[in-house]
Design an enzyme around this catalytic site. Structure first.
Site, mmCIF file in Angstrom:
data_model
loop_
_atom_site.group_PDB
_atom_site.id
_atom_site.type_symbol
_atom_site.label_atom_id
_atom_site.label_comp_id
_atom_site.label_asym_id
_atom_site.label_seq_id
_atom_site.Cartn_x
_atom_site.Cartn_y
_atom_site.Cartn_z
ATOM 1 N N HIS A 72 7.458 -8.468 -10.582
ATOM 2 C CA HIS A 72 8.890 -8.532 -10.867
ATOM 3 C C HIS A 72 9.705 -8.899 -9.634
ATOM 4 O O HIS A 72 10.790 -9.469 -9.760
ATOM 5 C CB HIS A 72 9.364 -7.204 -11.453
ATOM 6 N N HIS B 283 -2.124 -8.204 -17.728
ATOM 7 C CA HIS B 283 -2.215 -7.145 -18.730
ATOM 8 C C HIS B 283 -3.622 -6.573 -18.862
ATOM 9 O O HIS B 283 -3.871 -5.727 -19.723
ATOM 10 C CB HIS B 283 -1.713 -7.658 -20.079
#
Length: 678
Positions: free
Chosen positions: A103, A270
């Site tokens: 992020h 993920h």
């Protein structure tokens, strides 16, 4: 709430103790000055890579020592924010650190080069308080002792990316390399343009026009406050994987990623960690564990993607195809997908995950990764490196001994020559061309300016090194009309001196023209090389926004110019003379001027224009400094140095450049005056 009434916490960077990530715990109250003034003021403190002075460098013991400390912290659970997973899987902060690095880096966008982890601005508003970055203050707090240990030689930007890299490696995943050298910003001002803010809405309106969730470029994400897209699916098409696939492609394309890189990043990322949405009405839980541990609420989705969320595998991709998935409502009240059938594992998928198995382009890539772990590893490590390094410019800006070979997206140039040419006769040839035809002077000045003005201080791309103005797409830009003709005019010089690069020839031609027009003498720094094509220039095309004043000011910011420098460079000569008469004529409306030029008669430019009109010498000094800055801005020597600093290659007889020659002439004249008097 208007951002002009919102106090963005622009706290100075610390050297050792103290941590600005705690700003998320102290929200804004008021702001007396306007947002534009705040942004403008703080931007001027970070003008180009040579002048940044925040924390950064190579820490004692090197980056390997930092990684060792990070590795120890990953499995040491902290009471203030307990790590995910029970033994034998956990405790493990690996997923949290990957999310932090992702992020921090994922705010980068190719449209104007803004965002990214260089600067470490995820520590401050607005980034730290984006919805997508909830609880990342806790990740920063976990890393704070490591920052304190290594001090000012370790930037937060490097530490955050290293935390993500180390987490991946410690869990068995692949890492391609590490480009160190991020320099910390003192505050979050350079992220205000990413939104939410007034200036963001002026440049790229989204929220204000009711398009939140469908935001367009130059914004990177489809939703202001998120890194990419809504995990539940696009606005109006929630829980529809194919529509989500189109959303993903749009957002990842804005970062420069192709479909393969996008799938590798999503599925590889993920493989680790989990989502947190313990209840529908946070704070969740009670007592000492309220809002933390199993009661954590971050995204509103709940669960892990795999059965081994602290181990690198391609299980994520196998799970996509091994189960039938049904959408439902998770504990956090958000739509998420679960595998059908009794005995199915306790895992989940988001709509954006299911998109990778239903989108016509993503599906075969996902199937390949499900069947071939080595293929996933190769693609993921390179995509992760691009994600975390895309805002760092060419490898010449990297520090440390872990920088991998240059990647295609870095558009690396050939190495500079070890032996420089004699530029005196080359300049003499250029001067003869100017003397032979008066239109060559403005043509050469414009050519050099257009060649160099693609430079972006935001992500260190562009500039005249490489001379890509010779190729498409730059050669076809409307703003570069006449460039090909000017290059053709210089071609005989190139033929006579084949070892001179077009890049050096163009810059020297521009300097010769500026000085012939009355500009102050300048130093010349040779050593540029030529690109073989125009790759990488497509993202550097001029950006035009509806508000002309904002468009001009934004362009100056992106280039790393002050308002004074940017205003001065509007006067690049279109005739035989460089002087403040350009501004006199502009104010008097004496001539034909574009809307962009007329915008200089408005704030914040008009006072600068008036000052230049009042003092031609002030204007010429400012122009010389700005011109030199732009001609050498892309000559990197590490993250903070410039290879042209202190360099003065001779271009005139007498052993010096025009600056040295001018000085010699002044001394000689002074001697004659002395003899005449005495």
């Amino acid at each position: 709430m208007k951002l002009s009434n919102f106090l963005f916490l622009l706290t100075p960077t610390f050297g050792g103790a103290g941590c600005p990530h705690l700003e998320q715990e102290r929200r804004a109250k008021d702001q007396s000055s306007s947002f534009d003034a705040v942004y403008r003021h703080h931007h001027q403190r970070r003008l180009n890579p040579n002048k940044r002075s925040g924390d950064g460098g190579v820490p004692d013991g090197g980056f390997v020592a930092v990684r060792a400390e990070i590795a120890k912290s990953l499995t040491t659970s902290q009471d203030f924010f307990p790590a995910d997973f029970l033994p034998p899987i956990g405790p493990n902060y690996g997923g949290l650190m990957i999310r932090l690095a992702w992020h921090c880096s994922g705010s980068y966008r190719e449209s104007d080069g803004r965002g990214g982890c260089d600067g470490g601005r995820i520590r401050f508003d607005p980034e730290l308080n984006w919805d997508d970055n909830a609880n990342l203050n806790n990740a920063l707090k976990i890393l704070e002792p490591i920052k304190e240990k290594f001090g000012s030689k370790l930037s937060w930007g490097d530490l955050v990316v290293l935390a993500g890299n180390t987490a991946i490696e410690e869990m068995g995943g692949p890492i391609f390399g590490f480009c160190g050298g991020r320099i910390d910003d003192p505050d979050g001002a350079n992220s205000l343009i990413l939104g939410p803010s007034d200036i963001q809405e002026q440049i790229s309106p989204c929220v204000s026009i009711g398009e939140q969730g469908r935001c367009m470029s130059p914004l990177g994400p489809t939703t202001v406050g998120l890194i990419y897209v809504n995990p539940a699916g696009p606005v109006g098409n929630e829980s529809m994987p194919k529509a989500s696939g189109a959303d993903i492609r749009q957002a990842f394309t804005r970062m420069g990623f192709n479909d393969r890189e996008s799938v590798a990043l999503i599925g590889g990322g993920h493989a680790f960690g989990k989502c947190h949405g313990a209840c529908a009405s946070p704070p969740c839980g009670t007592g000492d564990l309220e809002g933390i541990g199993n009661n954590t609420f971050t995204s509103g989705f709940e669960g892990a993607w795999t059965t081994r969320p602290a181990t690198w595998t391609n299980e994520y991709f196998n799970n996509l195809f091994d189960f039938n998935w049904t959408v439902g409502t998770g504990p956090g009240g958000s739509p998420q997908w679960a595998p059908d059938g009794e005995g199915s594992p306790d895992i989940m998928m988001l709509t954006t995950d299911i998109a990778l198995s239903e989108d016509e382009t993503y599906k075969p890539i996902s199937k390949e990764y499900a069947a071939d772990l080595s293929s996933l590893e190769n693609d993921f490590k390179k995509a992760w490196y691009r994600l975390t390094t895309g805002d760092m410019g060419p490898p010449a800006r990297c520090l440390g001994d872990e920088t991998p070979e240059a990647q295609p997206w870095q558009n690396v140039l050939p190495a500079p020559p070890t032996d420089l040419l004699d530029y005196v006769p080359i300049r003499s040839e250029i001067q003869s061309l100017i003397d032979s035809k008066n239109t060559n002077l403005p043509a050469f000045a414009k050519l050099a300016w257009n060649c160099a003005s693609t430079f972006r201080e935001t992500d260190y791309r562009g500039g005249c090194n490489g001379a890509r103005i010779r190729f498409e797409p730059e050669s076809d830009w409307e703003s570069n009309a006449g460039a090909s003709d000017a290059i053709s005019t210089l071609k005989p010089v190139k033929v006579k001196y084949p070892d001179v690069s077009y890049a050096d020839l163009i810059v020297l031609a521009g300097q010769t023209a500026i000085e012939a027009a009355g500009g102050k003498p300048m130093k010349f720094c040779a050593g540029r090389t030529d690109a073989s094509n125009g790759d990488g220039s497509d993202i550097l095309a001029p950006r035009i926004y509806p508000d002309t004043v904002i468009s001009i000011e934004d362009d100056m910011h992106v280039k790393g110019l002050t308002l004074r420098q940017g205003t001065a460079l509007f006067a690049v000569p279109t005739g035989a003379t460089l002087s403040n008469k350009y501004f006199e004529d502009l104010v008097a409306d004496n001539g034909s001027f574009t809307d962009e030029e007329k915008a200089l008669l408005q704030e914040p430019f008009k006072p600068i224009v008036d000052e230049y009109i009042a003092d031609n010498d002030v204007f010429l000094m400012e122009f010389e400094a700005a011109w030199t800055t732009m001609m050498t801005a892309d000559r990197f020597d590490g993250p903070t140095r410039n290879s042209c600093t202190g360099v003065d290659h001779a271009t005139l007889d007498g052993g010096g450049t025009s600056a040295a020659a001018g000085s010699s002439l002044f001394v000689a004249l002074l001697g004659l005056v002395f003899l005449a008097l005495f």
